[in-house]
Motif scaffolding. Structure first.
Motif: not given
Ligand SMILES: Nc1ncnc2c1ncn2[C@@H]1O[C@H](COP(=O)(O)OP(=O)(O)OP(=O)(O)O)[C@@H](O)[C@H]1O
Ligand SMILES: [Mg+2]
Lengths: 316, 235
Positions: A10-17, A34-43, A80-82, A157-159, A188-190
């Motif tokens: 959880r990021y505050g209220q947002i459940k990222a995973l 997974g599509p953008n914002g799916a939670g790949k980078s978070t994992t 990492p992503e960057l 992460d997206e090499p 990856t998205h590809i």
């Molecule tokens: N530091 C943060 N604070 C709050 N919310 C975050 C934070 N980092 C990520 N999120 C949220 O968590 C969710 C998952 O993000 P994540 O970066 O893991 O997605 P992703 O699958 O890597 O997407 P992308 O394909 O765009 O890289 C998103 O909804 C994002 O807004």
């Protein structure tokens, strides 16, 4: 090798995973889709110890990441992503710094760096300032950084983002070359990237695992229908008639003419194999089969399905 | 730890930051040297240092502002946090790099007391000049720890610098606040004031308690920085 169980972040209220579980076996190359914002980078950030999780457990090589973070971090190379680069260093200085950071013994350092520079093909830019490199080269230095210390696990992460097509192929080749002594997770998205290099797939959407399995599972027959294309020599309409009258065939579509053959798409029920009766029928009518190829539901279709399903349920 | 130290030292001297800080500092020292030692005729270079103490409030945050914020900006924080190295060593390495830059600044000022020894017949009194330097170094070490700690709350260099100055100004006025407030609380404030001890120290009163005070003050500052950096991970 990697066991992720009921992972929630959880990021505050947002459940990222939300309750993510999957395993990666030694030597496996896992495509993380997974599509953008799916939670790949978070994992991936959790897996590498960059950020902590809220609930669940993550074990790498038998060590729980929150309990023995250093034992876990030693086994992982992370891109990492960057790419995490110091702009004011040269490539050589930067990689030396990474060696220090990962405590690579002085004795093996030179040989290892030479290997990496060769593999990632950045030997000729080792003296250049990172600030002045193109995006693709920066990405490659990022990959090189992950390889330093020869960690058994690589998390990328997206090499291939930002690389030109020939570089993408190079990186894929590199990943394939690393497969025999590494366990790799790459996001990856590809989708073709996954088919090209991965042995298994985990697809996530909105922080949940939407599908997973080996890549061959996905290319085999899926869903409620079985499809294949068939190339047959003969008059188009009479061939189509013969096929459609074969028991078990649900649908025949003419696709195109290929040289002297007509190509059809044949659909049957999931549990029926119409290939034998089809062969018998066609040969009885002296219609030669030149080619028969099963069509799987592609990763693309599954991916789009998942995203669409999601949209529909959001609309309701 | 030395890995980080080496990298930070390189970073300081590769950007104009270190040269600007040192240059500014030298101009200031030169100015006060001219006023105190040449015009007013003091034989104590430590008088110059005492005049400069006020400006340390600005120099310390300038030295530390980039140490933590730069990693965020570069996206290299992830590198340090995923490396098999505890953050405590990262923070200490960075602190030591800042301290080294500070010592380099002070090292350059040695030319002034050396000049004085040649200019004044019979040389200058070594004791008070020496203790002046020691006090100045200890005070600076404290200030750097405070401003590093303050900078660990933000990802922005400018904010880090400004907040550092503000907090150090509070420390700067602590002694006078303490004497205004009076009572037990005032006494505590005065006891805590790094500047009060500085003036005692600089006058030649070498004091073991004060030495201990400065060293623990610095250690606590660095320790709190480590705690804060670790804590931030959890958000
Ligand atoms: N530091 C943060 N604070 C709050 N919310 C975050 C934070 N980092 C990520 N999120 C949220 O968590 C969710 C998952 O993000 P994540 O970066 O893991 O997605 P992703 O699958 O890597 O997407 P992308 O394909 O765009 O890289 C998103 O909804 C994002 O807004
Ligand atoms: Mg991402």
């Amino acid at each position: 090798m990697i066991e992720i169980t009921n992972l929630t972040k959880r990021y505050g209220q947002i459940k990222a995973l939300n309750d993510v579980s999957f395993h990666v076996k030694k030597g496996e190359i896992l495509g993380f889709l997974g599509p953008n914002g799916a939670g790949k980078s978070t994992t991936m950030n959790i897996l590498t110890g960059y950020i902590p999780y809220t609930e669940g457990s993550v074990k790498v090589g038998g060590y729980e990441i929150m309990e023995q973070p250093e034992a876990v971090k030693k086994q992982i190379g992370y891109l990492p992503e960057l790419p995490p680069l110091y702009q004011d260093m040269t490539v050589q200085e930067y990689l030396n710094f990474i060696c220090d950071l990962k405590s690579v013994p002085q004795k093996v350092r030179k040989a290892q760096l030479d290997d990496i520079l060769y593999m990632v093909k950045i030997g000729d830019i080792r003296k250049r300032l990172i600030r002045n490199l193109s995006k693709g080269y920066k990405q490659r230095v990022g990959v090189a950084q992950a390889l330093v210390g020869n960690p058994p696990i690589l998390i990328l992460d997206e090499p291939t983002v930002g690389l030109d097509p020939s570089q993408i192929i190079e990186i894929r080749k590199l990943i394939s070359a690393l497969r025999h002594d590494h366990t790799i997770i790459l996001s990856t998205h590809i989708l073709s990237e996954v088919t090209a290099v991965c042995s298994s797939v985990v697809m996530i959407n909105h922080g949940k695992v939407a599908a997973s399995g080996s890549v061959s599972d996905f290319s085999a027959t899926e869903g409620s229908v079985r499809k294949f294309t068939i190339h047959i020599v003969g008059d188009k309409s009479s061939v189509q008639k013969v096929i459609s009258q074969t028991p078990g065939v649900r649908k025949v579509d003419f696709i195109r003419v290929d040289k002297d053959a007509s190509v059809f798409m044949v659909e049957s029920g999931k549990d029926v194999d119409v290939r034998r009766p089809l062969f018998n029928e066609l040969s009885r009518n002296s219609m030669a089969i030149l080619e028969l190829r099963p069509v799987g539901r592609t990763l693309e279709e599954i991916f789009i399905d998942i995203v669409n399903k999601d949209k529909n349920s959001a609309d309701q | 730890m030395w890995t980080i130290y080496k990298r930070e030292m390189n970073a300081y001297f590769r950007s104009p930051v270190a040269y600007c800080i040192i240059g500014f500092f030298m101009v200031l020292v030169g100015l006060f040297f001219w006023v105190r030692n040449l015009v007013q005729g003091s034989v104590y270079f430590s008088d110059v240092l005492s005049s400069i103490v006020t400006y340390l409030t600005f120099f310390a945050p300038l030295i530390t502002m980039r140490l933590l914020a730069d990693e965020k900006k570069n996206g290299t924080e992830v590198l340090l946090r995923t490396a098999p190295m505890p953050m405590s060593r990262v923070v200490v390495g960075k602190y030591l790099a800042g301290l080294t830059l500070y010592l380099v600044m002070i090292g350059i000022t040695f030319i002034y007391p050396i000049m004085l020894t040649f200019m004044i017949d019979g040389g200058i009194p070594a004791g008070r000049n020496f203790s002046g330097y020691v006090a100045f170094i200890l005070l600076g070490a404290c200030y750097l720890a405070v401003s590093l700690f303050v900078s660990s709350f933000t990802e922005n260099q400018v904010v880090a610098a400004v907040a550092g100055v503000v907090v150090l100004l509070i420390f700067y006025f602590m002694q006078s606040i303490g004497s205004t407030v009076g009572g037990n609380f005032g006494a505590v404030l005065q006891w805590l004031s790094p500047l009060k001890r500085y003036s005692d120290f600089a006058m030649g009163g070498f004091n073991l308690a004060s030495l201990f005070y400065y060293i623990s003050f610095t250690a606590v500052g660095v320790f709190l920085t480590v705690m804060n950096v670790e804590r931030k991970r959890w958000n």
